[in-house]
Each structure stands twice: as structure tokens, then as C-alpha cells.
Design a protein around this motif. Structure first.
Motif, PDB file in Angstrom:
ATOM      1  N   ILE A  71       0.843  -1.204   0.000  1.00 44.84           N
ATOM      2  CA  ILE A  71       0.000   0.000   0.000  1.00 44.84           C
ATOM      3  C   ILE A  71       0.872   1.246   0.000  1.00 44.84           C
ATOM      4  CG2 ILE A  71      -1.697   1.331   1.318  1.00 44.84           C
ATOM      5  CD1 ILE A  71      -2.754  -1.443   2.327  1.00 44.84           C
ATOM      6  N   VAL A  72       1.914   1.261   0.824  1.00 38.38           N
ATOM      7  CA  VAL A  72       2.831   2.398   0.864  1.00 38.38           C
ATOM      8  C   VAL A  72       3.486   2.594  -0.497  1.00 38.38           C
ATOM      9  CG1 VAL A  72       4.982   3.275   1.871  1.00 38.38           C
ATOM     10  CG2 VAL A  72       3.238   2.264   3.351  1.00 38.38           C
ATOM     11  N   SER A  73       3.896   1.507  -1.129  1.00 36.95           N
ATOM     12  CA  SER A  73       4.503   1.598  -2.463  1.00 36.95           C
ATOM     13  C   SER A  73       3.525   2.204  -3.473  1.00 36.95           C
ATOM     14  CB  SER A  73       4.947   0.221  -2.942  1.00 36.95           C
ATOM     15  OG  SER A  73       6.017  -0.242  -2.173  1.00 36.95           O
ATOM     16  N   SER A  74       2.264   1.804  -3.386  1.00 31.17           N
ATOM     17  CA  SER A  74       1.248   2.350  -4.290  1.00 31.17           C
ATOM     18  C   SER A  74       1.047   3.839  -4.054  1.00 31.17           C
ATOM     19  CB  SER A  74      -0.082   1.618  -4.108  1.00 31.17           C
ATOM     20  OG  SER A  74       0.025   0.291  -4.516  1.00 31.17           O
ATOM     21  N   LEU A  75       0.971   4.252  -2.801  1.00 31.95           N
ATOM     22  CA  LEU A  75       0.803   5.674  -2.482  1.00 31.95           C
ATOM     23  C   LEU A  75       1.984   6.487  -3.000  1.00 31.95           C
ATOM     24  CD1 LEU A  75      -0.541   5.307   1.164  1.00 31.95           C
ATOM     25  CD2 LEU A  75      -1.825   6.202  -0.789  1.00 31.95           C
ATOM     26  N   GLU A  76       3.188   5.957  -2.813  1.00 29.75           N
ATOM     27  CA  GLU A  76       4.377   6.656  -3.298  1.00 29.75           C
ATOM     28  C   GLU A  76       4.409   6.685  -4.820  1.00 29.75           C
ATOM     29  OE1 GLU A  76       7.515   4.513  -1.323  1.00 29.75           O
ATOM     30  OE2 GLU A  76       7.240   5.649   0.537  1.00 29.75           O
ATOM     31  N   GLY A  77       4.006   5.590  -5.458  1.00 31.69           N
ATOM     32  CA  GLY A  77       3.969   5.538  -6.914  1.00 31.69           C
ATOM     33  C   GLY A  77       2.986   6.520  -7.521  1.00 31.69           C
ATOM     34  N   LEU A  78       1.892   6.754  -6.819  1.00 32.67           N
ATOM     35  CA  LEU A  78       0.892   7.713  -7.287  1.00 32.67           C
ATOM     36  C   LEU A  78       1.260   9.144  -6.908  1.00 32.67           C
ATOM     37  CD1 LEU A  78      -2.360   5.743  -6.388  1.00 32.67           C
ATOM     38  CD2 LEU A  78      -1.439   6.169  -8.675  1.00 32.67           C
ATOM     39  N   VAL A  79       2.311   9.294  -6.133  1.00 35.83           N
ATOM     40  CA  VAL A  79       2.787  10.585  -5.647  1.00 35.83           C
ATOM     41  C   VAL A  79       1.671  11.292  -4.872  1.00 35.83           C
ATOM     42  CG1 VAL A  79       4.121  12.655  -6.230  1.00 35.83           C
ATOM     43  CG2 VAL A  79       4.228  10.667  -7.733  1.00 35.83           C
ATOM     44  N   SER A 134      -9.918  -3.780  10.906  1.00 38.21           N
ATOM     45  CA  SER A 134      -8.658  -4.471  11.139  1.00 38.21           C
ATOM     46  C   SER A 134      -7.576  -3.830  10.277  1.00 38.21           C
ATOM     47  CB  SER A 134      -8.792  -5.960  10.833  1.00 38.21           C
ATOM     48  OG  SER A 134      -9.156  -6.150   9.485  1.00 38.21           O
ATOM     49  N   LEU A 135      -6.362  -3.829  10.766  1.00 39.54           N
ATOM     50  CA  LEU A 135      -5.244  -3.211  10.059  1.00 39.54           C
ATOM     51  C   LEU A 135      -4.864  -4.027   8.834  1.00 39.54           C
ATOM     52  CD1 LEU A 135      -3.034  -2.223  13.101  1.00 39.54           C
ATOM     53  CD2 LEU A 135      -4.517  -0.746  11.761  1.00 39.54           C
ATOM     54  N   PRO A 136      -4.397  -3.377   7.794  1.00 39.98           N
ATOM     55  CA  PRO A 136      -4.179  -1.941   7.637  1.00 39.98           C
ATOM     56  C   PRO A 136      -5.480  -1.185   7.381  1.00 39.98           C
ATOM     57  CG  PRO A 136      -3.532  -3.083   5.639  1.00 39.98           C
ATOM     58  CD  PRO A 136      -3.918  -4.132   6.629  1.00 39.98           C
ATOM     59  N   VAL A 137      -5.475   0.072   7.802  1.00 44.40           N
ATOM     60  CA  VAL A 137      -6.621   0.962   7.615  1.00 44.40           C
ATOM     61  C   VAL A 137      -6.113   2.237   6.956  1.00 44.40           C
ATOM     62  CG1 VAL A 137      -8.382   2.336   8.790  1.00 44.40           C
ATOM     63  CG2 VAL A 137      -7.865   0.044   9.611  1.00 44.40           C
ATOM     64  N   LEU A 138      -6.807   2.676   5.924  1.00 48.28           N
ATOM     65  CA  LEU A 138      -6.465   3.901   5.222  1.00 48.28           C
ATOM     66  C   LEU A 138      -7.573   4.909   5.497  1.00 48.28           C
ATOM     67  CD1 LEU A 138      -4.646   4.134   2.008  1.00 48.28           C
ATOM     68  CD2 LEU A 138      -6.767   5.402   2.059  1.00 48.28           C
ATOM     69  N   VAL A 139      -7.186   6.117   5.901  1.00 55.74           N
ATOM     70  CA  VAL A 139      -8.156   7.158   6.233  1.00 55.74           C
ATOM     71  C   VAL A 139      -7.855   8.396   5.401  1.00 55.74           C
ATOM     72  CG1 VAL A 139      -9.056   8.642   8.068  1.00 55.74           C
ATOM     73  CG2 VAL A 139      -8.378   6.291   8.603  1.00 55.74           C
ATOM     74  N   GLU A 140      -8.906   8.922   4.767  1.00 55.17           N
ATOM     75  CA  GLU A 140      -8.808  10.193   4.052  1.00 55.17           C
ATOM     76  C   GLU A 140     -10.013  11.026   4.462  1.00 55.17           C
ATOM     77  OE1 GLU A 140      -7.929  11.872  -0.363  1.00 55.17           O
ATOM     78  OE2 GLU A 140      -9.527  10.402  -0.194  1.00 55.17           O
ATOM     79  N   GLY A 141      -9.763  12.070   5.232  1.00 57.97           N
ATOM     80  CA  GLY A 141     -10.866  12.886   5.737  1.00 57.97           C
ATOM     81  C   GLY A 141     -11.764  12.047   6.617  1.00 57.97           C
ATOM     82  N   ASP A 142     -13.048  12.002   6.277  1.00 58.05           N
ATOM     83  CA  ASP A 142     -14.018  11.209   7.036  1.00 58.05           C
ATOM     84  C   ASP A 142     -14.182   9.802   6.479  1.00 58.05           C
ATOM     85  OD1 ASP A 142     -14.565  13.341   8.742  1.00 58.05           O
ATOM     86  OD2 ASP A 142     -16.161  14.114   7.462  1.00 58.05           O
ATOM     87  N   GLU A 162     -11.302  -2.668   0.217  1.00 58.62           N
ATOM     88  CA  GLU A 162     -11.665  -1.270  -0.028  1.00 58.62           C
ATOM     89  C   GLU A 162     -10.442  -0.412  -0.326  1.00 58.62           C
ATOM     90  OE1 GLU A 162     -15.488  -0.810   2.976  1.00 58.62           O
ATOM     91  OE2 GLU A 162     -13.464  -0.479   3.757  1.00 58.62           O
ATOM     92  N   ILE A 163      -9.295  -0.763   0.277  1.00 59.90           N
ATOM     93  CA  ILE A 163      -8.076   0.015   0.044  1.00 59.90           C
ATOM     94  C   ILE A 163      -7.637  -0.121  -1.407  1.00 59.90           C
ATOM     95  CG2 ILE A 163      -5.635   0.263   0.643  1.00 59.90           C
ATOM     96  CD1 ILE A 163      -6.383  -0.557   3.514  1.00 59.90           C
ATOM     97  N   ALA A 164      -7.640  -1.332  -1.927  1.00 55.78           N
ATOM     98  CA  ALA A 164      -7.254  -1.551  -3.324  1.00 55.78           C
ATOM     99  C   ALA A 164      -8.195  -0.810  -4.265  1.00 55.78           C
ATOM    100  CB  ALA A 164      -7.240  -3.040  -3.639  1.00 55.78           C
ATOM    101  N   ARG A 189      -9.264   3.670  -7.996  1.00 53.28           N
ATOM    102  CA  ARG A 189     -10.048   4.850  -8.396  1.00 53.28           C
ATOM    103  C   ARG A 189      -9.177   6.100  -8.425  1.00 53.28           C
ATOM    104  NH1 ARG A 189     -13.727   2.689  -4.678  1.00 53.28           N
ATOM    105  NH2 ARG A 189     -13.163   4.328  -3.201  1.00 53.28           N
ATOM    106  N   ARG A 190      -8.328   6.242  -7.432  1.00 55.05           N
ATOM    107  CA  ARG A 190      -7.458   7.415  -7.368  1.00 55.05           C
ATOM    108  C   ARG A 190      -6.460   7.416  -8.524  1.00 55.05           C
ATOM    109  NH1 ARG A 190      -6.646  11.249  -3.429  1.00 55.05           N
ATOM    110  NH2 ARG A 190      -8.837  10.750  -3.100  1.00 55.05           N
ATOM    111  N   ALA A 191      -5.926   6.255  -8.885  1.00 54.61           N
ATOM    112  CA  ALA A 191      -4.989   6.161 -10.002  1.00 54.61           C
ATOM    113  C   ALA A 191      -5.649   6.599 -11.305  1.00 54.61           C
ATOM    114  CB  ALA A 191      -4.444   4.744 -10.126  1.00 54.61           C
ATOM    115  N   VAL A 192      -6.890   6.175 -11.520  1.00 52.85           N
ATOM    116  CA  VAL A 192      -7.617   6.558 -12.743  1.00 52.85           C
ATOM    117  C   VAL A 192      -7.838   8.063 -12.766  1.00 52.85           C
ATOM    118  CG1 VAL A 192      -9.838   6.365 -13.939  1.00 52.85           C
ATOM    119  CG2 VAL A 192      -8.705   4.316 -13.068  1.00 52.85           C
TER     120      VAL A 192
END
Length: 94
Positions: free
Chosen positions: A16-24, A45-53, A60-62, A67-70
Motif C-alpha cells: 500500500i505504501v509503495s502504491s501511495l508513493e507511486g501515485l505521488v 482491522s489493520l491496515p486501515v487507510l483514512v482520508e478525511g471522514d 476497499e483500500i485496493a 479509483r485514485r490512479a484513474v
């Protein structure tokens, strides 16, 4: 700001961290050790990704990252990669 709550030494979280870094994407990573739950939603359960609310875990993370990559790809294709030269100093963009 995106926050990833993760366990130490977790391969899924590393991906997940690699994906976030790859998407800058601006993000922070919080390692959650036993006994330290911090701001992690208790029903996830971990891992959990939070953006705002919005809170994502599991598959769901994938989906979020896909969606963000698109959206980023479309945005980056539509943005102009142009430079308008300063008439007083043609070696610099304005």
C-alpha cells in the motif's frame, strides 16, 4: 491528507505504501503496535487507510487506490505541460 495505519513488518501495508508513493500522493504512515491504537477506527482491522471522514480497510483500500490512479491519470493527461517565457527574461517561465 491520507493516513495509513499499519502493523510493523506487514507485506500488505508495504504494498500500500509503495502504491501511495507511486501515485505521488501526500500521505503519512502510522505504525500501530500492540497496546497503541491511536486514531484507528475500532471496527476495522489493520491496515486501515483514512482520508478525511472516509475509512477503508481490506479490499476497499485496493479499490480506493485504483479509483485514485484513474482520476490522477485523467487529471495529468488534461493538464498542460507548457511554459510561457518571460519576455524580459526568456530563460525563465512565468
Amino acid at each position: 491528507m491520507i493516513t495509513l495505519y499499519r502493523k510493523p513488518n506487514d507485506a500488505t501495508s508495504d504494498d500500500i505504501v509503495s502504491s501511495l508513493e507511486g501515485l505521488v500522493l501526500a500521505h503519512r504512515v502510522v505504525e500501530v503496535n500492540a497496546g497503541r491504537t491511536g486514531d484507528v477506527p475500532s471496527d476495522r482491522s489493520l491496515p486501515v487507510l483514512v482520508e478525511g471522514d472516509d475509512v477503508y480497510s481490506g479490499e476497499e483500500i485496493a479499490q480506493f487506490l485504483e479509483r485514485r490512479a484513474v482520476r490522477l491519470q485523467i487529471s495529468r493527461q488534461m493538464s498542460a505541460d507548457a511554459c510561457f517565457l518571460d519576455p524580459d527574461d526568456p530563460d525563465h517561465c512565468i
